[in-house]
Write an enzyme that holds these catalytic residues in place. Structure first.
Site, PDB file in Angstrom:
ATOM      1  N   TRP A   1       0.836  -1.201   0.000  1.00 35.20           N
ATOM      2  CA  TRP A   1       0.000   0.000   0.000  1.00 35.20           C
ATOM      3  C   TRP A   1       0.874   1.255   0.000  1.00 35.20           C
ATOM      4  O   TRP A   1       1.337   1.691   1.060  1.00 35.20           O
ATOM      5  CB  TRP A   1      -0.927   0.005   1.222  1.00 35.20           C
ATOM      6  CG  TRP A   1      -1.907  -1.119   1.172  1.00 35.20           C
ATOM      7  CD1 TRP A   1      -3.057  -1.155   0.440  1.00 35.20           C
ATOM      8  CD2 TRP A   1      -1.834  -2.373   1.860  1.00 35.20           C
ATOM      9  NE1 TRP A   1      -3.701  -2.352   0.630  1.00 35.20           N
ATOM     10  CE2 TRP A   1      -2.985  -3.114   1.494  1.00 35.20           C
ATOM     11  CE3 TRP A   1      -0.928  -2.945   2.744  1.00 35.20           C
ATOM     12  CZ2 TRP A   1      -3.231  -4.398   1.977  1.00 35.20           C
ATOM     13  CZ3 TRP A   1      -1.183  -4.213   3.227  1.00 35.20           C
ATOM     14  CH2 TRP A   1      -2.314  -4.930   2.843  1.00 35.20           C
TER      15      TRP A   1
ATOM     16  N   ALA B   1     -13.650 -10.932   6.915  1.00 34.11           N
ATOM     17  CA  ALA B   1     -13.616  -9.570   6.385  1.00 34.11           C
ATOM     18  C   ALA B   1     -13.363  -9.648   4.887  1.00 34.11           C
ATOM     19  O   ALA B   1     -12.811 -10.640   4.390  1.00 34.11           O
ATOM     20  CB  ALA B   1     -12.505  -8.769   7.054  1.00 34.11           C
TER      21      ALA B   1
ATOM     22  N   ARG C   1      -3.917   6.071  -2.875  1.00 36.94           N
ATOM     23  CA  ARG C   1      -2.627   5.372  -2.975  1.00 36.94           C
ATOM     24  C   ARG C   1      -1.644   6.205  -3.781  1.00 36.94           C
ATOM     25  O   ARG C   1      -2.001   6.737  -4.842  1.00 36.94           O
ATOM     26  CB  ARG C   1      -2.801   4.000  -3.620  1.00 36.94           C
ATOM     27  CG  ARG C   1      -3.656   3.136  -2.729  1.00 36.94           C
ATOM     28  CD  ARG C   1      -3.425   1.684  -2.883  1.00 36.94           C
ATOM     29  NE  ARG C   1      -4.438   0.996  -2.065  1.00 36.94           N
ATOM     30  CZ  ARG C   1      -4.735  -0.265  -2.180  1.00 36.94           C
ATOM     31  NH1 ARG C   1      -4.096  -1.019  -3.061  1.00 36.94           N
ATOM     32  NH2 ARG C   1      -5.645  -0.814  -1.402  1.00 36.94           N
TER      33      ARG C   1
ATOM     34  N   GLN D   1     -13.516   1.864  -2.179  1.00 33.65           N
ATOM     35  CA  GLN D   1     -13.592   0.467  -1.745  1.00 33.65           C
ATOM     36  C   GLN D   1     -14.856   0.278  -0.910  1.00 33.65           C
ATOM     37  O   GLN D   1     -15.401   1.239  -0.365  1.00 33.65           O
ATOM     38  CB  GLN D   1     -12.385   0.099  -0.864  1.00 33.65           C
ATOM     39  CG  GLN D   1     -11.095  -0.059  -1.637  1.00 33.65           C
ATOM     40  CD  GLN D   1      -9.983  -0.688  -0.798  1.00 33.65           C
ATOM     41  OE1 GLN D   1     -10.014  -0.639   0.432  1.00 33.65           O
ATOM     42  NE2 GLN D   1      -9.008  -1.271  -1.460  1.00 33.65           N
TER      43      GLN D   1
ATOM     44  N   VAL E   1      -5.642 -11.068   7.814  1.00 35.72           N
ATOM     45  CA  VAL E   1      -6.548 -12.228   7.757  1.00 35.72           C
ATOM     46  C   VAL E   1      -5.741 -13.524   7.684  1.00 35.72           C
ATOM     47  O   VAL E   1      -4.613 -13.535   7.206  1.00 35.72           O
ATOM     48  CB  VAL E   1      -7.514 -12.150   6.536  1.00 35.72           C
ATOM     49  CG1 VAL E   1      -8.550 -11.073   6.720  1.00 35.72           C
ATOM     50  CG2 VAL E   1      -6.761 -11.965   5.240  1.00 35.72           C
TER      51      VAL E   1
ATOM     52  N   HIS F   1      -6.743   1.951   2.386  1.00 32.04           N
ATOM     53  CA  HIS F   1      -7.830   0.985   2.205  1.00 32.04           C
ATOM     54  C   HIS F   1      -8.898   1.264   3.270  1.00 32.04           C
ATOM     55  O   HIS F   1      -8.669   2.074   4.181  1.00 32.04           O
ATOM     56  CB  HIS F   1      -7.332  -0.471   2.272  1.00 32.04           C
ATOM     57  CG  HIS F   1      -6.467  -0.812   3.455  1.00 32.04           C
ATOM     58  ND1 HIS F   1      -5.987  -2.060   3.693  1.00 32.04           N
ATOM     59  CD2 HIS F   1      -5.989  -0.050   4.476  1.00 32.04           C
ATOM     60  CE1 HIS F   1      -5.256  -2.065   4.798  1.00 32.04           C
ATOM     61  NE2 HIS F   1      -5.246  -0.863   5.275  1.00 32.04           N
TER      62      HIS F   1
HETATM   63  C1  FA5 Z   1      -6.928  -4.282   0.145  1.00 32.41           C
HETATM   64  O1  FA5 Z   1      -6.958  -3.060   0.043  1.00 32.41           O
HETATM   65  C2  FA5 Z   1      -7.418  -5.008   1.377  1.00 32.41           C
HETATM   66  N1  FA5 Z   1      -7.712  -4.035   2.399  1.00 32.41           N
HETATM   67  C3  FA5 Z   1      -8.647  -5.838   1.021  1.00 32.41           C
HETATM   68  C4  FA5 Z   1      -9.045  -6.802   2.120  1.00 32.41           C
HETATM   69  C5  FA5 Z   1      -9.980  -6.424   3.083  1.00 32.41           C
HETATM   70  C6  FA5 Z   1      -8.507  -8.083   2.206  1.00 32.41           C
HETATM   71  C7  FA5 Z   1     -10.361  -7.284   4.100  1.00 32.41           C
HETATM   72  C8  FA5 Z   1      -8.852  -8.952   3.203  1.00 32.41           C
HETATM   73  C9  FA5 Z   1      -9.791  -8.553   4.154  1.00 32.41           C
HETATM   74  P1  FA5 Z   1      -6.019  -4.602  -2.278  1.00 32.41           P
HETATM   75  O2  FA5 Z   1      -4.828  -3.722  -2.146  1.00 32.41           O
HETATM   76  O3  FA5 Z   1      -5.848  -5.832  -3.099  1.00 32.41           O
HETATM   77  O4  FA5 Z   1      -6.567  -5.096  -0.847  1.00 32.41           O
HETATM   78  O5  FA5 Z   1      -7.200  -3.742  -2.874  1.00 32.41           O
HETATM   79  C10 FA5 Z   1      -8.508  -4.243  -2.990  1.00 32.41           C
HETATM   80  C11 FA5 Z   1      -9.098  -3.884  -4.350  1.00 32.41           C
HETATM   81  O6  FA5 Z   1      -8.954  -2.482  -4.598  1.00 32.41           O
HETATM   82  C12 FA5 Z   1      -8.382  -4.547  -5.530  1.00 32.41           C
HETATM   83  O7  FA5 Z   1      -8.911  -5.819  -5.763  1.00 32.41           O
HETATM   84  C13 FA5 Z   1      -8.678  -3.601  -6.675  1.00 32.41           C
HETATM   85  O8  FA5 Z   1      -9.963  -3.892  -7.217  1.00 32.41           O
HETATM   86  C14 FA5 Z   1      -8.772  -2.259  -5.994  1.00 32.41           C
HETATM   87  N2  FA5 Z   1      -7.545  -1.464  -6.226  1.00 32.41           N
HETATM   88  C15 FA5 Z   1      -6.335  -1.637  -5.674  1.00 32.41           C
HETATM   89  N3  FA5 Z   1      -5.473  -0.665  -6.099  1.00 32.41           N
HETATM   90  C16 FA5 Z   1      -6.172   0.136  -6.929  1.00 32.41           C
HETATM   91  C17 FA5 Z   1      -5.879   1.338  -7.672  1.00 32.41           C
HETATM   92  N4  FA5 Z   1      -4.701   1.932  -7.628  1.00 32.41           N
HETATM   93  N5  FA5 Z   1      -6.845   1.891  -8.431  1.00 32.41           N
HETATM   94  C18 FA5 Z   1      -8.090   1.321  -8.450  1.00 32.41           C
HETATM   95  N6  FA5 Z   1      -8.447   0.213  -7.770  1.00 32.41           N
HETATM   96  C19 FA5 Z   1      -7.503  -0.380  -7.024  1.00 32.41           C
END
Ligand code: FA5
Length: 348
Positions: free
Chosen positions: A158, A316, A205, A219, A262, A179
């Site tokens: 992140w 979650a 981000r 999100q 998790v 997030h």
């Molecule tokens: C998370 O942010 C975790 N907090 C998710 C989570 C929650 C896991 C609870 C377990 C339990 P991640 O970095 O993969 O995970 O982001 C989740 C989703 O956000 C991704 O699948 C994608 O659809 C979206 N995402 C990530 N980065 C970007 C970005 N720069 N622009 C747009 N969408 C994004």
């Protein structure tokens, strides 16, 4: 009876004067005088209390009738002034009532707002409560309490917008949340299980943008904690969500993934809309499109909020919102969502 006579005179005088009104300003003046707060009619109504009961009833009814009569006469006069103005313009050749009307620009909901509402509605129907949280967060909620201590390599997952200066130890504590997961901690701190919440909101981000990455996006987080919550509950809940959002014909798949907060962690994907699993450009020839990360809440996270992991368990999940309309409508670039280009926004 004097008041009765007075009201009769008031009526005749008012209607006589109304006949002479010949423009909107005159009509407004008349309305304020005869129907405004200080109108003679209102003065009569104010004095009602001092009249004997029989007279009070009669005068009250007469005054109310007169008020209604005045109101309907104002409306009639307004319409007749309007239609005579139109006729005058037509006679002078300045108004063509046969011209098509000007289109009225209608506001509409942003595609992200629509999909966020749809997602929240689905989870509400399953008994989840919708809550929101702060976008400016602390290191503690965004990382530490989620089992991501300082210098943990997972922090690289992140890229962070820090918004304060380094302190004397070279550390910073305030950031734009990367997030929606910090809300897991905030909700658990304040609540005793059972918990079932979804949290929609913006996240940030510090990364280069491209067709699938924005530096600000949405999100939706989900959290369920209670005695005896199992991985089967997680799968059942998310399968049901996918069926309701994407339709009963879509298939969903879970695969192992890693998130420090998790254990076990999974990613959920659905079979590609475009090629129905055969493989195409949209799904990078895999036949599947990842829509969210999820897992069972890590025992250390439960301990952070003083829950006993031997008593409580939970699941979650967190999904990227824009990804869903991108897939549904074949949108080619996530940056279109927040570029404020009306040609794009008007298509929804
Ligand atoms: C998370 O942010 C975790 N907090 C998710 C989570 C929650 C896991 C609870 C377990 C339990 P991640 O970095 O993969 O995970 O982001 C989740 C989703 O956000 C991704 O699948 C994608 O659809 C979206 N995402 C990530 N980065 C970007 C970005 N720069 N622009 C747009 N969408 C994004």
């Amino acid at each position: 009876m004097d008041i009765k006579k007075d009201l009769e005179e008031l009526k005749n005088r008012a209607l006589e004067q109304l006949k002479d009104v010949d423009d909107d300003q005159g009509l407004e003046k008349w309305r304020v005088f005869y129907l405004g707060k200080k109108s003679p009619l209102n003065q009569v109504l104010r004095g009602l209390a001092s009249l004997p009961i029989e007279e009070r009833r009669l005068v009250g009814a007469m005054s109310n009738d007169l008020k209604l009569l005045f109101e309907s006469n104002v409306e009639q006069k307004r319409l007749s002034l309007y239609s005579s103005a139109v006729t005058t313009l037509q006679e002078k050749g300045r108004l063509d009532v046969t011209l098509p009307g000007r289109p009225v620009a209608q506001g509409r909901l942003h595609p992200t707002t629509r999909i966020v509402r749809q997602i929240c509605d689905i989870f509400s129907a399953m008994g989840f409560q919708v809550v929101e949280g702060p976008e400016v967060e602390t290191d503690y909620y965004n990382f530490e309490a989620l089992n991501i201590p300082k210098d943990h390599p997972a922090r690289d997952m992140w890229d962070t917008f820090w918004i304060d200066r380094k302190d004397e130890n070279g550390e910073r504590t305030t950031l734009l949340r990367t997030h929606t997961s910090p809300m897991q901690i905030r909700v658990m701190e304040k609540t005793t299980p059972p918990i079932r919440v979804v949290v929609p909101g913006k996240v940030y981000r510090y990364e280069a943008t491209d067709a699938t990455h924005e530096s600000m996006f949405y999100q939706v987080e989900g959290l369920a904690v209670d005695k005896g919550v199992t991985f089967g509950d997680l799968k059942g809940c998310l399968y049901e969500f996918a069926r309701r959002l994407f339709g009963p014909e879509r298939k969903a798949r879970f695969r192992c993934d890693y998130f420090p907060f998790v254990e076990p962690g999974v990613e959920m994907a659905i079979d590609c809309f475009v090629c129905a699993g055969k493989g195409c450009r949209l799904c990078s020839n895999t036949g599947w499109i990842e829509i969210l990360g999820a897992g069972m809440v890590h025992p250390d996270v439960l301990r952070h909020v003083n829950y006993d992991p031997d008593v409580y368990t939970g699941f979650a999940f967190g999904m990227g919102v824009e990804r869903i309309p991108i897939l549904r409508y074949g949108i080619e670039d996530i940056r279109l969502f927040y570029g404020n280009d009306l040609r794009f926004l008007r298509q929804f």
